[in-house]
Design a protein around this motif. Structure first.
Motif, PDB file in Angstrom:
ATOM      1  N   PHE A   7       0.737  -1.317   0.028  1.00  0.00           N
ATOM      2  CA  PHE A   7       0.150   0.172  -0.086  1.00  0.00           C
ATOM      3  C   PHE A   7       1.002   1.218   0.012  1.00  0.00           C
ATOM      4  CE2 PHE A   7      -2.390   3.271   2.173  1.00  0.00           C
ATOM      5  CZ  PHE A   7      -3.526   3.413   1.314  1.00  0.00           C
ATOM      6  N   HIS A   8       1.938   1.251   0.860  1.00  0.00           N
ATOM      7  CA  HIS A   8       2.840   2.456   0.744  1.00  0.00           C
ATOM      8  C   HIS A   8       4.202   2.082   0.068  1.00  0.00           C
ATOM      9  CE1 HIS A   8       0.548   4.653   3.709  1.00  0.00           C
ATOM     10  NE2 HIS A   8       0.526   3.516   4.418  1.00  0.00           N
ATOM     11  N   GLY A   9       4.244   2.688  -1.061  1.00  0.00           N
ATOM     12  CA  GLY A   9       5.644   2.310  -1.825  1.00  0.00           C
ATOM     13  C   GLY A   9       5.438   1.246  -2.871  1.00  0.00           C
ATOM     14  N   GLY A  66      12.642   1.828   5.423  1.00  0.00           N
ATOM     15  CA  GLY A  66      11.223   1.302   6.176  1.00  0.00           C
ATOM     16  C   GLY A  66      10.476   2.661   6.683  1.00  0.00           C
ATOM     17  N   LEU A  67       9.468   2.441   6.777  1.00  0.00           N
ATOM     18  CA  LEU A  67       8.577   3.842   7.350  1.00  0.00           C
ATOM     19  C   LEU A  67       8.053   3.555   8.816  1.00  0.00           C
ATOM     20  CD1 LEU A  67       5.214   3.366   6.687  1.00  0.00           C
ATOM     21  CD2 LEU A  67       6.237   3.263   4.433  1.00  0.00           C
ATOM     22  N   SER A  68       7.939   4.577   9.531  1.00  0.00           N
ATOM     23  CA  SER A  68       7.253   4.480  10.925  1.00  0.00           C
ATOM     24  C   SER A  68       8.043   3.403  11.634  1.00  0.00           C
ATOM     25  CB  SER A  68       5.663   4.119  10.827  1.00  0.00           C
ATOM     26  OG  SER A  68       5.436   4.390  12.209  1.00  0.00           O
ATOM     27  N   GLU A  69       7.438   2.351  12.264  1.00  0.00           N
ATOM     28  CA  GLU A  69       7.768   1.298  13.029  1.00  0.00           C
ATOM     29  C   GLU A  69       9.052   0.583  11.905  1.00  0.00           C
ATOM     30  OE1 GLU A  69       8.858  -0.746  16.273  1.00  0.00           O
ATOM     31  OE2 GLU A  69       7.123   0.727  16.152  1.00  0.00           O
ATOM     32  N   GLN A 114      12.437  13.073   8.214  1.00  0.00           N
ATOM     33  CA  GLN A 114      11.840  13.548   9.315  1.00  0.00           C
ATOM     34  C   GLN A 114      10.737  14.383   9.072  1.00  0.00           C
ATOM     35  OE1 GLN A 114      12.382  12.452  13.235  1.00  0.00           O
ATOM     36  NE2 GLN A 114      10.491  13.954  13.109  1.00  0.00           N
ATOM     37  N   GLY A 115       9.552  14.373   9.898  1.00  0.00           N
ATOM     38  CA  GLY A 115       8.666  15.572   9.855  1.00  0.00           C
ATOM     39  C   GLY A 115       8.801  16.336  10.919  1.00  0.00           C
ATOM     40  N   GLY A 116       8.611  17.657  10.579  1.00  0.00           N
ATOM     41  CA  GLY A 116       8.958  18.666  11.431  1.00  0.00           C
ATOM     42  C   GLY A 116       7.801  18.795  12.572  1.00  0.00           C
ATOM     43  N   LEU A 117       6.671  18.202  12.190  1.00  0.00           N
ATOM     44  CA  LEU A 117       5.628  18.388  13.283  1.00  0.00           C
ATOM     45  C   LEU A 117       5.373  16.991  13.869  1.00  0.00           C
ATOM     46  CD1 LEU A 117       2.928  20.165  10.863  1.00  0.00           C
ATOM     47  CD2 LEU A 117       4.608  21.369  12.684  1.00  0.00           C
ATOM     48  N   ASP A 118       6.331  15.943  13.713  1.00  0.00           N
ATOM     49  CA  ASP A 118       5.995  14.707  14.233  1.00  0.00           C
ATOM     50  C   ASP A 118       6.401  14.691  15.540  1.00  0.00           C
ATOM     51  OD1 ASP A 118       5.741  12.043  14.440  1.00  0.00           O
ATOM     52  OD2 ASP A 118       7.399  11.476  12.953  1.00  0.00           O
ATOM     53  N   ASN A 119       5.725  13.870  16.460  1.00  0.00           N
ATOM     54  CA  ASN A 119       5.961  13.815  17.817  1.00  0.00           C
ATOM     55  C   ASN A 119       6.532  12.429  18.273  1.00  0.00           C
ATOM     56  OD1 ASN A 119       5.191  16.442  18.565  1.00  0.00           O
ATOM     57  ND2 ASN A 119       3.063  15.668  18.499  1.00  0.00           N
ATOM     58  N   ALA A 120       6.715  11.646  17.334  1.00  0.00           N
ATOM     59  CA  ALA A 120       7.094  10.209  17.675  1.00  0.00           C
ATOM     60  C   ALA A 120       7.925   9.503  16.421  1.00  0.00           C
ATOM     61  CB  ALA A 120       6.083   9.248  18.277  1.00  0.00           C
ATOM     62  N   GLY A 151       3.750  11.179   8.661  1.00  0.00           N
ATOM     63  CA  GLY A 151       3.732  10.651   7.285  1.00  0.00           C
ATOM     64  C   GLY A 151       4.832  11.208   6.082  1.00  0.00           C
ATOM     65  N   THR A 152       5.883  10.854   6.229  1.00  0.00           N
ATOM     66  CA  THR A 152       7.005  11.446   5.279  1.00  0.00           C
ATOM     67  C   THR A 152       7.347  10.933   4.044  1.00  0.00           C
ATOM     68  OG1 THR A 152       8.658  10.302   6.496  1.00  0.00           O
ATOM     69  CG2 THR A 152       8.147  12.328   7.620  1.00  0.00           C
ATOM     70  N   TRP A 153       6.929   9.274   4.217  1.00  0.00           N
ATOM     71  CA  TRP A 153       7.319   8.636   3.038  1.00  0.00           C
ATOM     72  C   TRP A 153       7.007   9.050   1.520  1.00  0.00           C
ATOM     73  CZ3 TRP A 153       5.492   7.240   7.815  1.00  0.00           C
ATOM     74  CH2 TRP A 153       4.075   6.983   7.924  1.00  0.00           C
ATOM     75  N   ASP A 154       5.749   9.673   1.267  1.00  0.00           N
ATOM     76  CA  ASP A 154       5.473   9.761   0.058  1.00  0.00           C
ATOM     77  C   ASP A 154       6.410  10.815  -0.421  1.00  0.00           C
ATOM     78  OD1 ASP A 154       3.333   8.176  -0.335  1.00  0.00           O
ATOM     79  OD2 ASP A 154       1.842   9.200   0.713  1.00  0.00           O
ATOM     80  N   ALA A 155       6.711  11.866   0.296  1.00  0.00           N
ATOM     81  CA  ALA A 155       7.578  12.831   0.018  1.00  0.00           C
ATOM     82  C   ALA A 155       9.163  12.465   0.017  1.00  0.00           C
ATOM     83  CB  ALA A 155       7.446  14.146   1.206  1.00  0.00           C
ATOM     84  N   ALA A 156       9.347  11.571   0.879  1.00  0.00           N
ATOM     85  CA  ALA A 156      10.585  10.948   0.803  1.00  0.00           C
ATOM     86  C   ALA A 156      10.946   9.997  -0.452  1.00  0.00           C
ATOM     87  CB  ALA A 156      11.016  10.090   1.920  1.00  0.00           C
ATOM     88  N   TRP A 157       9.798   9.425  -1.019  1.00  0.00           N
ATOM     89  CA  TRP A 157       9.976   8.552  -2.113  1.00  0.00           C
ATOM     90  C   TRP A 157       9.982   9.425  -3.428  1.00  0.00           C
ATOM     91  CZ3 TRP A 157       6.140   4.946   0.460  1.00  0.00           C
ATOM     92  CH2 TRP A 157       6.537   4.116   1.246  1.00  0.00           C
TER      93      TRP A 157
END
Length: 176
Positions: A7-9, A66-69, A114-120, A151-157
């Motif tokens: 689904f992602h990527g 990998g994204l997130s976890e 890294q997302g600037g608004l990410d907390n985790a 959710g940085t992955w779409d921008a990263a890819w």
């Protein structure tokens, strides 16, 4: 379920294969326990070694992403099996626990997103690794997306150098 991980990527890499910019094989390891640990990472390493012998996987060109976890998993696999990782691209996954591995990671090309608004993880956590890698002379690239959260992955890819970064990765061309 052997579908959801695409689904992602999945489409991103399918398009890269179709347009001739990526000639690789993707492995999406899964676990029923919800988390990966030493035994799962060792199983992936064993699978890669089996694939090298049977389907000609080039063990000098393994890239983890990998994204997130899965971003945390990228770090963990790279730390556990540095002999197998030519590059790593963790997205939205960083822990201060990885700071103790900087000297072992500094020779591996790593691109952290890294997302600037990410907390985790919070951007501060990633900035600690950026500083540690820079101080160690590491082969480290960092992209902060100030307006994104987790959710940085779409921008990263979508980064123009993302697939070329993977394609350049080769353990036989070490970082001096």
């Amino acid at each position: 379920d052997n579908e959801y991980q695409l689904f992602h990527g999945g489409q991103v890499f399918n398009n890269a294969v179709d347009n001739g910019t990526f000639d690789g094989l993707l492995i999406y390891p899964q676990t029923t326990s919800g988390t990966f640990g030493v035994s799962q990472f060792d199983n992936v390493a064993e699978l890669l070694n089996i694939m090298a012998a049977n389907v000609k996987v080039d063990l000098n060109r393994i890239s983890v992403n990998g994204l997130s976890e899965g971003g945390y998993g990228s770090w963990e696999f790279t730390i556990r099996h540095p002999e197998l990782v030519a590059s790593a691209s963790p997205m939205s996954g960083m822990s201060t626990n990885y700071l103790s591995s900087v000297d072992n990671l500094k020779f591996t090309p790593i691109w952290l997103f890294q997302g600037g608004l990410d907390n985790a993880p919070a951007p501060y956590t990633s900035s600690l690794m950026v500083t540690a890698e820079q101080n160690a002379g590491g082969n480290f690239k960092y992209t902060l997306y100030p307006t994104l959260g987790h959710g940085t992955w779409d921008a990263a890819w979508a980064e123009p150098d993302f697939v070329p970064f993977i394609n350049r990765a080769n353990i036989l061309t070490p970082w001096p």
